[in-house]
Design a protein around this motif. Structure first.
Motif, PDB file in Angstrom:
ATOM      1  N   GLN A 140       1.304  -4.423  -8.560  1.00 11.64           N
ATOM      2  CA  GLN A 140       1.886  -4.210  -7.382  1.00 11.64           C
ATOM      3  C   GLN A 140       3.019  -3.314  -7.246  1.00 11.64           C
ATOM      4  O   GLN A 140       3.397  -2.052  -6.844  1.00 11.64           O
ATOM      5  CB  GLN A 140       2.356  -5.779  -6.033  1.00 11.64           C
ATOM      6  CG  GLN A 140       1.402  -6.192  -5.679  1.00 11.64           C
ATOM      7  CD  GLN A 140       1.419  -8.006  -5.281  1.00 11.64           C
ATOM      8  OE1 GLN A 140       3.464  -8.204  -4.641  1.00 11.64           O
ATOM      9  NE2 GLN A 140       0.930  -8.306  -4.988  1.00 11.64           N
ATOM     10  N   GLU A 174       1.405  -1.050   0.006  1.00  8.62           N
ATOM     11  CA  GLU A 174       0.020   0.143   0.513  1.00  8.62           C
ATOM     12  C   GLU A 174       0.764   1.546   0.488  1.00  8.62           C
ATOM     13  O   GLU A 174       0.941   2.000  -0.456  1.00  8.62           O
ATOM     14  CB  GLU A 174      -0.731   0.101   1.184  1.00  8.62           C
ATOM     15  CG  GLU A 174      -2.002  -1.281   1.630  1.00  8.62           C
ATOM     16  CD  GLU A 174      -2.751  -1.436   0.407  1.00  8.62           C
ATOM     17  OE1 GLU A 174      -3.071  -0.105   0.347  1.00  8.62           O
ATOM     18  OE2 GLU A 174      -3.209  -2.462  -0.583  1.00  8.62           O
ATOM     19  N   SER A 196      -5.550 -12.129  -4.349  1.00 11.03           N
ATOM     20  CA  SER A 196      -5.548 -11.218  -3.351  1.00 11.03           C
ATOM     21  C   SER A 196      -6.365  -9.981  -3.482  1.00 11.03           C
ATOM     22  O   SER A 196      -7.130  -9.136  -2.773  1.00 11.03           O
ATOM     23  CB  SER A 196      -4.281 -11.576  -2.693  1.00 11.03           C
ATOM     24  OG  SER A 196      -3.519 -10.219  -3.254  1.00 11.03           O
ATOM     25  N   SER A 197      -5.838  -8.971  -4.581  1.00 14.18           N
ATOM     26  CA  SER A 197      -6.602  -7.686  -5.059  1.00 14.18           C
ATOM     27  C   SER A 197      -7.823  -7.889  -5.570  1.00 14.18           C
ATOM     28  O   SER A 197      -8.004  -6.852  -6.235  1.00 14.18           O
ATOM     29  CB  SER A 197      -5.190  -6.765  -5.409  1.00 14.18           C
ATOM     30  OG  SER A 197      -4.897  -7.175  -6.436  1.00 14.18           O
ATOM     31  N   SER A 198      -7.356  -8.914  -6.643  1.00 12.28           N
ATOM     32  CA  SER A 198      -8.630  -8.412  -7.786  1.00 12.28           C
ATOM     33  C   SER A 198      -9.603 -10.118  -8.186  1.00 12.28           C
ATOM     34  O   SER A 198      -9.147 -11.202  -7.478  1.00 12.28           O
ATOM     35  CB  SER A 198      -8.321  -8.120  -8.857  1.00 12.28           C
ATOM     36  OG  SER A 198      -7.559  -8.898  -9.878  1.00 12.28           O
TER      37      SER A 198
END
Lengths: 235, 235
Positions: free
Chosen positions: A163, A24, A200-202
């Motif tokens: 990322q 992040e 994990s993120s889409s």
DNA sequence: GCAAAAGTGTTTTATCTACACCCATGT
DNA sequence: ACATGGGTGTAGATAAAACACTTTTGC
């Protein structure tokens, strides 16, 4: 052999500015100082240079004490030597910055130091001249990462292009067009596409990549077209 | 307040890598060391950091001792701290590099130190780890000058474009097309054309230029298009 | 079926590179 | 008049920037 006479000796310390990236934002690893002065306050991890060790060895020792990690990217940043920077007595400090893969970082060890990660924009008040050290480290990373692929040191072995883009956007506090970003990154030939995806993120998932180590080492030094021979350049 | 116990103190020195440009090639200012060990051998100008002075002050003091010059471009390069780099006792050395306008340099003062200028390719054997210092300084200058207009610090206030080109060719040990060079240099808006000419190296004469100081300071930090905001960058 | 992130191409614009001739002047 | 270094312009190649739609899939 005799020593140098009539010269004042002083303490030499090493302080480590430890950066990590959690996917992040960019973070700093800080400890609560265990001795006076400023005991209990937030501080960079540091220590005195020992009689038989080099500066690089001291920095690596200090970094390992706190993180348990070996072989971390570590680079000398600058030496701070104002006469009164430490109120107790004169201490010059050689600052190093480290780029750590937070996924390898061992929480247990740092527990002893009451260490914690802080987003760069939410760093607590630091002791002595450490705010200047952190600021300089941040500038150095921005400077260097614009020319060399050091930011991969902050990522795990497998990472996705989104990322990586987050990382760059976080370091430079900006946004980048994802089409241009992936084009440029892939054009470096530094990445090898893997077959599995990070979901994990889409929902769709993003392909993992890993570094092409040959190309990584070869291109680490190269940085500009202006320069005839890109090898004699790096500091 | 009490001192830090059980810690070893050591000597801290500053060494200056002093560059100059005589219109032909890049040179180093070296002295013959006046004390043991290595007395009489060629060495960088250096000295111990005094109790009440900062590192920058020490470097400026040492530079002034040798050259008589104030306000010279001086930048911290790196700190060398191998335990046995000085055989007499442990001395860590903060290396600085300086860019000097040789036309301002005062010969008399440095006479006391038996100082002399050496072309970079003909530097004599240096003491301790000073060869590594010089090499790193040279790399740093190449690196930095590719991105920032520091090389003007080596020139007198009035200079010609062919002189400037000689300087770049000397620093990078290459040749540059003069049409492209002058285009690029003039495109920076860093130069102001003067009305008089230097006729020392041609019959026709070459126009003198001077720096546009506003633009110089403004653009000193700027270095790449990659970066959104060229202000947060320099170390 | 829709929300949310991943992935991909083309056109335009700016920058960089290669390259050759005329100019001014002291001898 | 000629030798020497100073000064300038253009065309082609390369790299950077702007910009929008389709794909996948978990819910």
């Amino acid at each position: 052999m005799q020593k140098y006479f009539h010269q004042t000796r002083l303490l030499l310390a090493v302080d480590c500015i430890i950066f990590g990236f959690d996917g992040e934002e960019l973070k700093l690893l800080l400890i609560q100082r265990g001795f006076e002065p400023e005991k209990g306050n937030w501080s960079l991890m540091g220590g005195f240079v020992q009689p038989e060790e080099s500066l690089d060895q001291a920095a690596n020792r200090i970094l390992k004490q706190l993180t348990g990690l070996d072989g971390v990217y570590l680079e000398q940043l600058y030496t701070f030597g104002e006469p009164n920077r430490d109120p107790k007595e004169r201490v010059a400090s050689v600052a190093y910055f480290a780029l750590v893969d937070v996924s390898k970082y061992e929480k247990q060890i740092s527990h002893d130091y009451h260490a914690d990660w802080f987003p760069l924009k939410k760093v607590p008040e630091l002791i002595f001249d450490q705010p200047a050290m952190v600021e300089m480290a941040q500038k150095r990373i921005r400077y260097k990462a614009a020319l060399h692929p050091i930011l991969f040191e902050l990522l795990p072995e497998k990472f996705t292009i989104p990322q990586l883009q987050n990382l760059y956007e976080s370091v430079y506090d900006t946004t980048i067009d994802k089409r241009n970003f992936s084009k440029r990154v892939l054009a470096t030939k530094l990445l090898i596409k893997l077959n599995d995806k990070d979901k994990s993120s889409s929902k769709r998932g993003a392909y993992y990549y890993k570094l092409n180590m040959q190309n990584y080492y070869a291109k680490f030094q190269a940085f500009m077209n202006f320069i005839p021979n890109p090898d004699n350049l790096m500091a």
